[in-house]
Design a protein around this motif. Sequence first.
Motif, PDB file in Angstrom:
ATOM      1  N   ARG A  44       0.871  -1.188   0.000  1.00  0.00           N
ATOM      2  CA  ARG A  44       0.000   0.000   0.000  1.00  0.00           C
ATOM      3  C   ARG A  44       0.899   1.226   0.000  1.00  0.00           C
ATOM      4  NH1 ARG A  44      -3.026  -2.482   4.967  1.00  0.00           N
ATOM      5  NH2 ARG A  44      -4.550  -3.801   3.926  1.00  0.00           N
ATOM      6  N   ALA A  45       0.310   2.370  -0.332  1.00  0.00           N
ATOM      7  CA  ALA A  45       1.095   3.613  -0.315  1.00  0.00           C
ATOM      8  C   ALA A  45       1.719   3.773   1.067  1.00  0.00           C
ATOM      9  CB  ALA A  45       0.189   4.789  -0.622  1.00  0.00           C
ATOM     10  N   GLY A  46       3.016   4.023   1.103  1.00  0.00           N
ATOM     11  CA  GLY A  46       3.698   4.259   2.383  1.00  0.00           C
ATOM     12  C   GLY A  46       4.288   3.001   3.001  1.00  0.00           C
ATOM     13  N   GLU A  47       3.913   1.830   2.498  1.00  0.00           N
ATOM     14  CA  GLU A  47       4.479   0.601   3.066  1.00  0.00           C
ATOM     15  C   GLU A  47       5.881   0.356   2.499  1.00  0.00           C
ATOM     16  OE1 GLU A  47       0.784  -2.263   4.408  1.00  0.00           O
ATOM     17  OE2 GLU A  47       1.500  -2.444   2.360  1.00  0.00           O
ATOM     18  N   ILE A  48       6.769  -0.044   3.382  1.00  0.00           N
ATOM     19  CA  ILE A  48       8.170  -0.215   2.989  1.00  0.00           C
ATOM     20  C   ILE A  48       8.543  -1.691   3.054  1.00  0.00           C
ATOM     21  CG2 ILE A  48      10.560   0.379   3.641  1.00  0.00           C
ATOM     22  CD1 ILE A  48       9.264   2.981   4.878  1.00  0.00           C
ATOM     23  N   ASP A  49       9.189  -2.167   1.988  1.00  0.00           N
ATOM     24  CA  ASP A  49       9.633  -3.561   1.940  1.00  0.00           C
ATOM     25  C   ASP A  49      10.672  -3.800   3.033  1.00  0.00           C
ATOM     26  OD1 ASP A  49       9.837  -6.165   0.918  1.00  0.00           O
ATOM     27  OD2 ASP A  49      11.570  -5.615  -0.289  1.00  0.00           O
ATOM     28  N   GLY A  50      10.457  -4.840   3.817  1.00  0.00           N
ATOM     29  CA  GLY A  50      11.410  -5.168   4.885  1.00  0.00           C
ATOM     30  C   GLY A  50      11.041  -4.523   6.213  1.00  0.00           C
ATOM     31  N   GLU A  51      10.090  -3.597   6.151  1.00  0.00           N
ATOM     32  CA  GLU A  51       9.672  -2.943   7.394  1.00  0.00           C
ATOM     33  C   GLU A  51       8.237  -3.342   7.754  1.00  0.00           C
ATOM     34  OE1 GLU A  51       8.896   1.548   8.773  1.00  0.00           O
ATOM     35  OE2 GLU A  51      10.797   1.260   7.705  1.00  0.00           O
ATOM     36  N   HIS A  52       7.332  -3.148   6.796  1.00  0.00           N
ATOM     37  CA  HIS A  52       5.938  -3.544   7.040  1.00  0.00           C
ATOM     38  C   HIS A  52       5.733  -5.008   6.667  1.00  0.00           C
ATOM     39  CE1 HIS A  52       5.790   0.847   6.683  1.00  0.00           C
ATOM     40  NE2 HIS A  52       4.911   0.725   7.656  1.00  0.00           N
ATOM     41  N   TYR A  53       6.285  -5.393   5.577  1.00  0.00           N
ATOM     42  CA  TYR A  53       6.231  -6.783   5.100  1.00  0.00           C
ATOM     43  C   TYR A  53       7.490  -7.024   4.274  1.00  0.00           C
ATOM     44  CZ  TYR A  53       1.180  -7.592   5.958  1.00  0.00           C
ATOM     45  OH  TYR A  53      -0.053  -7.795   6.525  1.00  0.00           O
ATOM     46  N   LEU A  54       7.733  -8.300   3.994  1.00  0.00           N
ATOM     47  CA  LEU A  54       8.670  -8.663   2.932  1.00  0.00           C
ATOM     48  C   LEU A  54       7.768  -8.937   1.727  1.00  0.00           C
ATOM     49  CD1 LEU A  54      10.583 -11.199   5.172  1.00  0.00           C
ATOM     50  CD2 LEU A  54      11.478  -8.980   4.442  1.00  0.00           C
ATOM     51  N   PHE A  55       7.770  -8.045   0.776  1.00  0.00           N
ATOM     52  CA  PHE A  55       6.881  -8.191  -0.381  1.00  0.00           C
ATOM     53  C   PHE A  55       7.558  -9.086  -1.412  1.00  0.00           C
ATOM     54  CE2 PHE A  55       5.588  -4.171   1.583  1.00  0.00           C
ATOM     55  CZ  PHE A  55       4.217  -4.369   1.682  1.00  0.00           C
ATOM     56  N   ILE A  56       6.971 -10.250  -1.648  1.00  0.00           N
ATOM     57  CA  ILE A  56       7.593 -11.209  -2.567  1.00  0.00           C
ATOM     58  C   ILE A  56       6.585 -11.728  -3.601  1.00  0.00           C
ATOM     59  CG2 ILE A  56       9.368 -11.902  -0.894  1.00  0.00           C
ATOM     60  CD1 ILE A  56       7.825 -14.450  -0.347  1.00  0.00           C
ATOM     61  N   GLU A  57       7.117 -12.325  -4.653  1.00  0.00           N
ATOM     62  CA  GLU A  57       6.278 -12.902  -5.708  1.00  0.00           C
ATOM     63  C   GLU A  57       5.737 -14.257  -5.226  1.00  0.00           C
ATOM     64  OE1 GLU A  57       5.680 -11.514  -8.713  1.00  0.00           O
ATOM     65  OE2 GLU A  57       6.839  -9.763  -8.061  1.00  0.00           O
ATOM     66  N   LYS A  58       4.636 -14.691  -5.888  1.00  0.00           N
ATOM     67  CA  LYS A  58       4.020 -15.974  -5.536  1.00  0.00           C
ATOM     68  C   LYS A  58       4.994 -17.141  -5.653  1.00  0.00           C
ATOM     69  CE  LYS A  58      -0.895 -15.717  -5.497  1.00  0.00           C
ATOM     70  NZ  LYS A  58      -1.979 -15.139  -6.248  1.00  0.00           N
ATOM     71  N   LYS A  59       5.817 -17.093  -6.713  1.00  0.00           N
ATOM     72  CA  LYS A  59       6.776 -18.171  -6.970  1.00  0.00           C
ATOM     73  C   LYS A  59       7.745 -18.315  -5.789  1.00  0.00           C
ATOM     74  CE  LYS A  59       8.526 -19.249 -11.565  1.00  0.00           C
ATOM     75  NZ  LYS A  59       9.212 -18.536 -12.653  1.00  0.00           N
ATOM     76  N   GLU A  60       8.214 -17.167  -5.334  1.00  0.00           N
ATOM     77  CA  GLU A  60       9.172 -17.153  -4.227  1.00  0.00           C
ATOM     78  C   GLU A  60       8.504 -17.653  -2.937  1.00  0.00           C
ATOM     79  OE1 GLU A  60      12.121 -13.940  -2.150  1.00  0.00           O
ATOM     80  OE2 GLU A  60      11.103 -13.329  -3.983  1.00  0.00           O
ATOM     81  N   PHE A  61       7.236 -17.235  -2.764  1.00  0.00           N
ATOM     82  CA  PHE A  61       6.482 -17.655  -1.578  1.00  0.00           C
ATOM     83  C   PHE A  61       6.352 -19.192  -1.576  1.00  0.00           C
ATOM     84  CE2 PHE A  61       3.065 -18.197   1.407  1.00  0.00           C
ATOM     85  CZ  PHE A  61       3.126 -17.104   2.247  1.00  0.00           C
ATOM     86  N   GLN A  62       6.027 -19.739  -2.758  1.00  0.00           N
ATOM     87  CA  GLN A  62       5.872 -21.194  -2.881  1.00  0.00           C
ATOM     88  C   GLN A  62       7.179 -21.921  -2.552  1.00  0.00           C
ATOM     89  OE1 GLN A  62       2.909 -22.918  -3.447  1.00  0.00           O
ATOM     90  NE2 GLN A  62       4.228 -24.623  -2.826  1.00  0.00           N
ATOM     91  N   LYS A  63       8.293 -21.341  -2.986  1.00  0.00           N
ATOM     92  CA  LYS A  63       9.600 -21.960  -2.712  1.00  0.00           C
ATOM     93  C   LYS A  63       9.834 -22.044  -1.206  1.00  0.00           C
ATOM     94  CE  LYS A  63      12.468 -20.726  -6.647  1.00  0.00           C
ATOM     95  NZ  LYS A  63      13.372 -19.674  -7.080  1.00  0.00           N
ATOM     96  N   ILE A  64       9.451 -20.989  -0.499  1.00  0.00           N
ATOM     97  CA  ILE A  64       9.647 -20.976   0.965  1.00  0.00           C
ATOM     98  C   ILE A  64       8.728 -22.018   1.623  1.00  0.00           C
ATOM     99  CG2 ILE A  64       9.652 -19.562   3.068  1.00  0.00           C
ATOM    100  CD1 ILE A  64      10.156 -17.099   1.274  1.00  0.00           C
ATOM    101  N   ASN A  78      -7.162 -13.516  -1.452  1.00  0.00           N
ATOM    102  CA  ASN A  78      -6.439 -13.709  -2.730  1.00  0.00           C
ATOM    103  C   ASN A  78      -4.938 -13.450  -2.676  1.00  0.00           C
ATOM    104  OD1 ASN A  78      -8.850 -14.361  -4.050  1.00  0.00           O
ATOM    105  ND2 ASN A  78      -9.306 -12.174  -4.250  1.00  0.00           N
ATOM    106  N   ASN A  79      -4.380 -13.381  -1.486  1.00  0.00           N
ATOM    107  CA  ASN A  79      -2.926 -13.256  -1.361  1.00  0.00           C
ATOM    108  C   ASN A  79      -2.423 -14.208  -0.284  1.00  0.00           C
ATOM    109  OD1 ASN A  79      -1.968 -11.071  -3.183  1.00  0.00           O
ATOM    110  ND2 ASN A  79      -3.522  -9.918  -2.081  1.00  0.00           N
ATOM    111  N   PHE A  80      -1.113 -14.449  -0.315  1.00  0.00           N
ATOM    112  CA  PHE A  80      -0.508 -15.325   0.688  1.00  0.00           C
ATOM    113  C   PHE A  80       0.259 -14.491   1.705  1.00  0.00           C
ATOM    114  CE2 PHE A  80      -0.807 -18.169  -3.023  1.00  0.00           C
ATOM    115  CZ  PHE A  80      -1.568 -19.170  -2.440  1.00  0.00           C
ATOM    116  N   TYR A  81       0.238 -14.980   2.948  1.00  0.00           N
ATOM    117  CA  TYR A  81       0.937 -14.318   4.048  1.00  0.00           C
ATOM    118  C   TYR A  81       1.620 -15.402   4.881  1.00  0.00           C
ATOM    119  CZ  TYR A  81      -2.230 -10.337   3.182  1.00  0.00           C
ATOM    120  OH  TYR A  81      -2.922  -9.302   2.610  1.00  0.00           O
ATOM    121  N   GLY A  82       2.863 -15.183   5.308  1.00  0.00           N
ATOM    122  CA  GLY A  82       3.529 -16.207   6.102  1.00  0.00           C
ATOM    123  C   GLY A  82       4.552 -15.637   7.068  1.00  0.00           C
TER     124      GLY A  82
END
Length: 187
Positions: A44-64, A78-82
């Motif tokens: 979302r506007a103002g959200e920072i990668d590594g601070e609010h979330y680690l924003f990753i692609e679906k493929k990367e999420f599946q690998k984890i 409709n999104n994944f969270y872990g």
Amino acid sequence: MPSLGNLTVLTGPSGVGKGTIVRKILDNHSDVWLSISATTRQPRAGEIDGEHYLFIEKKEFQKIIDKEGFLEWASFSNNFYGTPRKIVNEKLEQGTNVLLEIELEGARQIRKSFPEALQIFLAPPNLSELEKRIRGRGTETEDAIKNRLAIAHKEIIAKKEFDAVVINENIDKAFREIEDLMGLKSN
Ligand code: 5GP
């Protein structure tokens, strides 16, 4: 493996005010560490990668997922969270108090893997207030708002599964209640 730090799970419907309460806990208690989740949702506007979330692609999420790198994960609206497994385990082993801000399915998984964790449900005073808050945030499409409200309804029904239910009618009061439940001393 005995854990030295306390694990607390904070769950509650989207828009209930978990984020605000979490900020207050972190601002007032430097001995509490918040786990940063991975998500496939767009920032979302103002959200920072590594601070609010680690924003990753679906493929990367599946690998984890495949590497069993998540302590818990769930699909939400409709999104994944872990929750990353390694760092949380390390923090607990170091004696740090860990806080997870996650949705219902994740909380259920943690209940199995960490039965000793304190599970708190933050509830809205009522559903119309929740709708007002989600709309007031102005970050979601109409479809996403409807979806989040439908999920909220289901989550609220499940609140009795939790160790404690805190009603967020007043943010300071809810914060104090959660502080007490977590055994944190007020400043
Ligand atoms: P949002 O998109 O509003 O940031 O988050 C949507 C929902 O996902 C919220 O209820 C939030 O608590 C939850 N959530 C955030 N991170 C995680 C996570 O790592 N695991 C699970 N199960 N839920 C999460």
